[in-house]
Design an enzyme around this catalytic site. Structure first.
Site, PDB file in Angstrom:
ATOM      1  N   ASP A   1       3.541  -5.716   4.296  1.00  0.00           N
ATOM      2  CA  ASP A   1       2.192  -6.186   5.538  1.00  0.00           C
ATOM      3  C   ASP A   1       1.666  -7.396   4.823  1.00  0.00           C
ATOM      4  OD1 ASP A   1       0.927  -5.090   2.371  1.00  0.00           O
ATOM      5  OD2 ASP A   1       1.174  -3.345   3.137  1.00  0.00           O
TER       6      ASP A   1
ATOM      7  N   ASP B   1       5.060 -16.054  14.804  1.00  0.00           N
ATOM      8  CA  ASP B   1       6.192 -15.518  16.155  1.00  0.00           C
ATOM      9  C   ASP B   1       4.907 -15.823  17.813  1.00  0.00           C
ATOM     10  OD1 ASP B   1       8.455 -15.427  17.157  1.00  0.00           O
ATOM     11  OD2 ASP B   1       9.068 -14.323  15.339  1.00  0.00           O
TER      12      ASP B   1
ATOM     13  N   HIS C   1      16.736 -12.557  11.678  1.00  0.00           N
ATOM     14  CA  HIS C   1      16.199 -10.954  11.804  1.00  0.00           C
ATOM     15  C   HIS C   1      17.377 -10.298  12.873  1.00  0.00           C
ATOM     16  CE1 HIS C   1      13.201 -12.762  15.046  1.00  0.00           C
ATOM     17  NE2 HIS C   1      13.947 -12.166  15.664  1.00  0.00           N
ATOM     18  N   ASP C   2      18.117 -11.270  13.672  1.00  0.00           N
ATOM     19  CA  ASP C   2      18.785 -10.850  14.998  1.00  0.00           C
ATOM     20  C   ASP C   2      20.626 -10.798  14.445  1.00  0.00           C
ATOM     21  OD1 ASP C   2      16.517 -10.508  16.260  1.00  0.00           O
ATOM     22  OD2 ASP C   2      16.810 -12.649  17.460  1.00  0.00           O
TER      23      ASP C   2
ATOM     24  N   ASP D   1       2.998   2.739   2.011  1.00  0.00           N
ATOM     25  CA  ASP D   1       3.564   3.391   3.311  1.00  0.00           C
ATOM     26  C   ASP D   1       4.731   3.456   3.415  1.00  0.00           C
ATOM     27  OD1 ASP D   1       3.079   0.576   4.460  1.00  0.00           O
ATOM     28  OD2 ASP D   1       1.505   1.258   5.703  1.00  0.00           O
TER      29      ASP D   1
ATOM     30  N   GLU E   1      13.318 -20.002  20.240  1.00  0.00           N
ATOM     31  CA  GLU E   1      14.162 -19.794  20.476  1.00  0.00           C
ATOM     32  C   GLU E   1      15.285 -19.501  21.441  1.00  0.00           C
ATOM     33  OE1 GLU E   1      16.411 -15.195  19.594  1.00  0.00           O
ATOM     34  OE2 GLU E   1      14.139 -15.986  20.919  1.00  0.00           O
TER      35      GLU E   1
ATOM     36  N   ASP F   1       9.960 -17.108  20.671  1.00  0.00           N
ATOM     37  CA  ASP F   1      10.728 -16.168  21.082  1.00  0.00           C
ATOM     38  C   ASP F   1      11.078 -16.108  22.360  1.00  0.00           C
ATOM     39  OD1 ASP F   1      11.501 -13.453  20.308  1.00  0.00           O
ATOM     40  OD2 ASP F   1      10.051 -12.948  22.237  1.00  0.00           O
TER      41      ASP F   1
ATOM     42  N   ASN G   1       1.001  -1.322  -0.011  1.00  0.00           N
ATOM     43  CA  ASN G   1       0.318  -0.103  -0.165  1.00  0.00           C
ATOM     44  C   ASN G   1       0.532   1.521  -0.249  1.00  0.00           C
ATOM     45  OD1 ASN G   1       0.722   0.264   2.204  1.00  0.00           O
ATOM     46  ND2 ASN G   1      -1.398  -0.305   3.523  1.00  0.00           N
TER      47      ASN G   1
HETATM   48  C1  NOJ Z   1      14.047 -12.557  19.937  1.00  0.00           C
HETATM   49  C2  NOJ Z   1      13.835 -11.460  18.181  1.00  0.00           C
HETATM   50  O1  NOJ Z   1      14.346 -12.255  17.454  1.00  0.00           O
HETATM   51  C3  NOJ Z   1      14.419 -10.450  18.155  1.00  0.00           C
HETATM   52  O2  NOJ Z   1      14.196 -10.068  17.104  1.00  0.00           O
HETATM   53  C4  NOJ Z   1      13.457  -9.562  20.110  1.00  0.00           C
HETATM   54  O3  NOJ Z   1      14.538  -7.986  19.949  1.00  0.00           O
HETATM   55  C5  NOJ Z   1      13.667 -10.027  21.160  1.00  0.00           C
HETATM   56  N1  NOJ Z   1      13.875 -11.795  21.095  1.00  0.00           N
HETATM   57  C6  NOJ Z   1      13.219  -9.732  22.360  1.00  0.00           C
HETATM   58  O4  NOJ Z   1      11.028 -10.240  21.897  1.00  0.00           O
END
Ligand code: NOJ
Length: 553
Positions: free
Chosen positions: A27, A96, A332-333, A23, A256, A201, A21
């Site tokens: 999404d 998640d 993504h970390d 922005d 995780e 998570d 969209n």
């Molecule tokens: C793990 C997630 O992968 C991370 O991106 C997040 O910042 C922390 N847990 C807190 O939720």
């Protein structure tokens, strides 16, 4: 056998995947528009980063309403449509599940902080400050993962709440049965919507040690003593409860667990006889290039290949037949694997080599969005381009001690934003991610590094991923259930023995390297150079990889 053993997973970071969209933020409809692409890639399982209502302090990991979708991402109806269309293509969706904390804007926390007697007070972890030499300090000296203290003072009641991540992410108190029951109802709600499971998570942190100062030998005021809130006994009891909640549904749970978890701890989480989780993401293999030394003046990236092999082998061998396992290069970390262990000068070769090395191990693969085209770390040129809440805090802490250039160099190898730049769909403006202004800078290399270009190139990394998953299916029983054996070599070399015998050889360097052992090749299943290596001497060229069917002798 469970359905997820055979699945090919793909992680989407919703904010950065596809914006429908304009922005500037990805999404749900954007994801829906890309389902055919994912299907074509061979994906059968999508893990979506958190999509719940959130003030987005930590891009959705700070949930303010577990039962709704973030405004930026869409609506519950749009989610149902996405689920339906994905399922129709044979793609299941895993959400998640954030159980360790909420946003400070969640109604529970708003109530909890309002006064000492509120019924929701014990949904969170509150404690009084300590007096040290007449001065009030935090209840303990524990550090937060995001820098500073693990505690934040709240003026309304004068007490501190625990927050092991950002200030806006107060930790839930799992000792409260009422709180746990509320979370379990929420889990049932999503199962009833038809999701196929959860990536749980921060699961290792659901319990904390008694509130006593850490004696860790560390210079800082706050001690990064993660053991105070990691892998503690009660976590395992809670996970038995969670298991009972999801047992009536045919869903998958991936925890995780992070770095430093031992093999024994991993087995406690996921052992078939433990009744807790189905698999864990461990972090040991993510940092084997010395990136955390990148603040030092003489820093040079250097791959610790023996360490990397050992990290994989420990779980491949130690969990074999005891549990199921998740395979992934990055999420993504973490920084982009192309920048960590690949080589942009050998983009195609190394991108393909990394894929073959990982995905012929046993376990369920999770491709991270953009990995399949060999996306690289960010190309930021100034500190204000970083958006991650954890990094902003880190910059504040580093600025008094290091030059801006040094901090930038450091962050360009360790920052989580490296993997959060938008998906590069085409060479168009903003890589085809958005028609608006992207929330975070798109990498300029989208001019040549993008999905469209790789779809058109039969020799691209993307095409190799597709080929890899096709080939993998032809030897699936060996890949999923065969034994794993690491072979002593300067290459990354391993053997899988099951219905067939597979030998995977990968060169992680830009120098030619011979394979040191004799091999009787029956068939070359996969290769990343157009012409075959001389199969007699087996000298692998820069970043060359071979997946071979061999005689078992
Ligand atoms: C793990 C997630 O992968 C991370 O991106 C997040 O910042 C922390 N847990 C807190 O939720």
């Amino acid at each position: 056998m469970k359905w997820f053993h055979e699945a090919v997973g793909y992680q989407i970071y919703p904010k950065s995947f596809s914006d429908s969209n304009g922005d500037g933020i990805g999404d749900l409809n954007g994801i829906r528009q890309r389902l055919e692409y994912l299907h074509d890639l061979g994906v059968t399982l999508l893990w979506l980063g958190p999509i719940y209502s959130s003030p987005m302090d930590d891009n959705g990991y700070d949930v303010s309403d577990f039962y709704n979708i973030a405004d930026e991402y869409g609506t519950l109806d749009e989610f149902r449509l996405l689920l339906k269309e994905a399922n129709a293509l044979g793609i299941r969706i895993v959400l998640d599940l954030v159980l360790n904390h909420t946003s400070d804007e969640h109604p529970w926390f708003i109530e909890s902080r309002s006064n000492l007697d509120n019924p929701k007070r014990d949904y969170y972890i509150w404690a009084k400050g300590k007096l040290v030499d007449g001065v009030e300090v935090e209840p303990t000296n524990w550090a937060s993962f995001f820098g500073g203290s693990a505690w934040q003072k709240d003026d309304t009641t004068g007490e501190y709440y625990m927050k092991i991540f950002s200030n806006k992410m107060p930790d839930l108190n799992w000792e409260s049965q009422a709180m746990r029951d509320e979370l379990y109802s929420m889990v049932r709600f999503w199962c009833d919507q038809g999701v196929s499971g959860f990536r749980v998570d921060a699961v290792a942190h659901l319990d904390r040690a008694p509130l006593v100062d850490s004696t860790m030998d560390h210079d800082g005021r706050y001690k990064p003593d993660w053991r105070q809130f990691s892998n503690r006994d009660k976590v395992f009891e809670y996970l038995n409860e969670l298991h009972d909640v999801v047992a009536p549904y045919d869903v998958l749970t991936v925890g995780e667990v992070g770095g430093g978890a031992t093999l024994e701890e991993a087995i406690r989480y996921v052992g078939y006889d433990q009744h807790r989780l189905d698999m864990v993401f461990t972090f040991d293999h993510n940092w084997k290039n010395g990136a955390w030394n990148s603040l030092s003046e003489d820093y040079q990236p250097q791959l610790d290949l023996p360490g990397l092999k050992e990290d994989f082998a420990r779980f491949q061998i130690g969990l074999y037949e005891k549990s199921w396992h998740a395979l992934y290069w990055l999420n993504h970390d973490h920084p982009r694997v192309m920048s960590q262990y690949g080589n942009v000068s050998y983009h195609k070769e190394s991108g393909k080599m990394l894929a073959a090395t990982l995905y012929f191990m046993w376990g369920t693969p999770f491709i991270y969005n953009g990995e399949e085209i060999g996306m690289t770390n960010a190309d930021f040129t100034s500190l204000d381009q970083f958006k991650d809440v954890a990094i902003q805090r880190k910059i504040e802490e580093l600025e008094p001690h290091y030059s801006k250039e040094r901090i930038l160099r450091h962050l360009l190898v360790v920052s989580r934003d490296n993997s959060r730049t938008p998906m590069q769909w085409s060479s168009q403006n903003n890589g085809g991610f958005t028609t608006g202004t992207p929330w975070i800078k798109v990498n300029d290399n989208h001019s040549w590094l993008n999905v469209e270009a790789q779809l058109a190139d039969p020799d691209s990394i993307l095409q190799f991923y597709k080929q890899l998953f096709r080939v993998r299916r032809t030897v699936l029983s060996t890949v999923l259930y065969g034994t794993f054996e690491l072979i002593d070599s300067a290459l990354f070399a391993y053997r899988r023995v099951g219905e067939t015998t597979l030998l995977v050889l990968s060169n992680f360097t830009d120098q030619a390297l011979p394979y040191e052992h004799a091999v009787n090749i029956k068939q070359v299943l996969l290769q990343n150079y157009p012409q075959l290596v001389d199969t007699k001497s087996l000298v692998l060229r820069a970043y060359e990889t071979l997946v071979l069917e061999v005689s078992n002798d």
